[in-house]
Design a protein around this motif. Structure first.
Motif, PDB file in Angstrom:
ATOM      1  N   LEU A 248       5.579  69.125  31.698  1.00  0.00           N
ATOM      2  CA  LEU A 248       4.423  69.011  30.817  1.00  0.00           C
ATOM      3  C   LEU A 248       4.556  69.892  29.570  1.00  0.00           C
ATOM      4  O   LEU A 248       4.293  69.441  28.450  1.00  0.00           O
ATOM      5  CB  LEU A 248       3.145  69.357  31.581  1.00  0.00           C
ATOM      6  CG  LEU A 248       1.838  68.905  30.919  1.00  0.00           C
ATOM      7  CD1 LEU A 248       0.814  68.489  31.960  1.00  0.00           C
ATOM      8  CD2 LEU A 248       1.249  70.018  30.052  1.00  0.00           C
ATOM      9  N   CYS A 276      -1.572  61.225  26.004  1.00  0.00           N
ATOM     10  CA  CYS A 276      -0.401  61.640  26.791  1.00  0.00           C
ATOM     11  C   CYS A 276      -0.828  62.398  28.040  1.00  0.00           C
ATOM     12  O   CYS A 276      -0.299  62.180  29.135  1.00  0.00           O
ATOM     13  CB  CYS A 276       0.518  62.520  25.941  1.00  0.00           C
ATOM     14  SG  CYS A 276       1.405  61.668  24.623  1.00  0.00           S
ATOM     15  N   THR A 280      -0.273  61.037  31.854  1.00  0.00           N
ATOM     16  CA  THR A 280       0.541  61.906  32.707  1.00  0.00           C
ATOM     17  C   THR A 280      -0.136  62.163  34.043  1.00  0.00           C
ATOM     18  O   THR A 280       0.468  62.020  35.119  1.00  0.00           O
ATOM     19  CB  THR A 280       0.822  63.241  32.008  1.00  0.00           C
ATOM     20  OG1 THR A 280       1.632  63.021  30.849  1.00  0.00           O
ATOM     21  CG2 THR A 280       1.555  64.206  32.940  1.00  0.00           C
ATOM     22  N   GLU A 291       6.204  62.561  38.569  1.00  0.00           N
ATOM     23  CA  GLU A 291       6.190  63.080  37.207  1.00  0.00           C
ATOM     24  C   GLU A 291       5.883  61.950  36.234  1.00  0.00           C
ATOM     25  O   GLU A 291       6.486  60.879  36.322  1.00  0.00           O
ATOM     26  CB  GLU A 291       7.537  63.718  36.864  1.00  0.00           C
ATOM     27  CG  GLU A 291       7.652  64.240  35.434  1.00  0.00           C
ATOM     28  CD  GLU A 291       6.617  65.312  35.120  1.00  0.00           C
ATOM     29  OE1 GLU A 291       5.457  64.932  34.843  1.00  0.00           O
ATOM     30  OE2 GLU A 291       6.962  66.506  35.152  1.00  0.00           O
ATOM     31  N   VAL A 293       5.244  62.612  32.579  1.00  0.00           N
ATOM     32  CA  VAL A 293       5.284  63.047  31.182  1.00  0.00           C
ATOM     33  C   VAL A 293       6.103  62.093  30.320  1.00  0.00           C
ATOM     34  O   VAL A 293       5.662  61.674  29.249  1.00  0.00           O
ATOM     35  CB  VAL A 293       5.847  64.482  31.083  1.00  0.00           C
ATOM     36  CG1 VAL A 293       6.079  64.863  29.616  1.00  0.00           C
ATOM     37  CG2 VAL A 293       4.885  65.471  31.725  1.00  0.00           C
ATOM     38  N   ALA A 296       4.373  58.745  29.864  1.00  0.00           N
ATOM     39  CA  ALA A 296       3.141  58.906  29.092  1.00  0.00           C
ATOM     40  C   ALA A 296       3.443  58.982  27.601  1.00  0.00           C
ATOM     41  O   ALA A 296       2.796  58.329  26.779  1.00  0.00           O
ATOM     42  CB  ALA A 296       2.396  60.159  29.546  1.00  0.00           C
TER      43      ALA A 296
END
Length: 323
Positions: A248, A276, A280, A291, A293, A296
């Motif tokens: 992140l 985002c 996420t 995960e 990230v 996103a």
């Protein structure tokens, strides 16, 4: 009296001292602490992944530009940054040929085929990682070292803290927060030392390479959702761990702020960062993948033209149609 002489030139007449090379130099400095900590905790294998990824990115960019008879621009440092960012998203124990495939996808397929630096609509490093994840899911999810203090590691496979949290067998405690902050946890090379990523992000903010809008809105929205939607109940500790663990912080400061793939207006940047963070946490909490990230940011990259369209300021003196 002699008449004054005027020099007629094209705009712009006011120029900033910033350049592509200077910006990439600052980003490289900002990434250095996290990269060093990745090598400290994961050992020489992480250094090999970083070196191969960077070298491949530079070579592929130079070869493509040579073959297409375009100016070779590897000296601007953008290929180096792409290779380094890609390496930071990879587990250190994966086969060493995989960073080469990822660099090819990032540089040739995502960056150069769309016109080169500034013309890509997706973040090249994250797109390269997503392609590797789709093609080689097993080594991308389990090929991790289990780190011990100061890099005394063994090459073993281990689930990441986010994967353990998703499975419900791990609830972080105070020592776990400290380990995440310091970097002594499993994960990708750039997902370890939160303090190093925060230091690098602060450096970019001080040097005005990035603004606060995307990182703050990204981290804040993810933290709020982690606090409110945590399947195990409302927990501030879980929210903090979601911020410190995984990618992140790397994504918020170094990936989502990529100039060509992020909005240009302050309001648009806040919307982009918040989007985002929301995506996420939806992926992390309710998806089949621990995960979120990378996906996103890539999804929000696709929304940038629409965000820019509806957040751009009105030109002074121009009225809306029908007004």
């Amino acid at each position: 009296m002699e008449r004054p002489r005027y020099t007629v030139t094209a705009t712009p007449h006011i120029r900033a001292s910033d350049s592509i090379e200077r910006t990439m130099y600052y980003v490289l400095i900002a990434l250095a602490p996290a990269a060093v900590m990745g090598v400290v905790f994961f050992g020489l294998r992480a250094l090999a992944v970083i070196g191969i990824s960077i070298a491949s990115a530079v070579i592929f960019e130079a070869l493509y530009q040579k073959l297409t008879r375009k100016p070779v621009t590897v000296k601007d440092g953008s290929a180096v940054i792409t290779g380094l960012l890609l390496a930071m998203t990879l587990p250190p124990a994966l086969p060493l040929w995989m960073p080469v495939i990822g660099s090819f996808a990032a540089i040739v397929l995502v960056k150069q085929l769309f016109g080169g630096l500034g013309h890509n609509f997706l973040n090249p490093a994250l797109a390269g990682r997503a392609i590797l994840m789709a093609a080689y899911a097993s080594p991308m999810t389990v090929a991790f070292y289990t780190p011990n203090v100061w890099g005394s590691v063994d090459a073993v496979t281990s689930a990441t803290p986010l994967l353990l949290m998703e499975s419900g067998v791990f609830t972080p405690s105070a020592p776990d927060f400290l380990a995440s902050f310091a970097g002594n946890i499993g994960g990708s090379i750039g997902e370890t030392a939160a303090f190093a990523l925060l230091a690098g992000g602060l450096f970019l903010l001080v040097k005005k390479v990035i603004t606060w809008h995307i990182p703050v809105s990204f981290i804040a929205s993810a933290g709020v959702l982690a606090f409110l939607l945590n399947p195990g109940g409302v927990s501030g500790g879980i929210a903090l761990y979601h911020i410190l663990a995984g990618g992140l912080l790397l994504g918020a400061f170094f990936m989502a702020t990529d100039y060509p793939t992020s909005p240009v207006t302050p309001v648009g940047k806040v919307i982009f960062g918040a989007g985002c963070g929301v995506i996420t946490m939806v992926i992390r909490l309710y998806g089949g993948y621990p995960e979120g990230v990378a996906y996103a940011i890539l999804l929000m990259n696709l929304a940038v033209p629409l965000i820019d369209r509806y957040t751009r300021p009105r030109v002074l003196g121009i009225k809306k149609r029908g007004a």
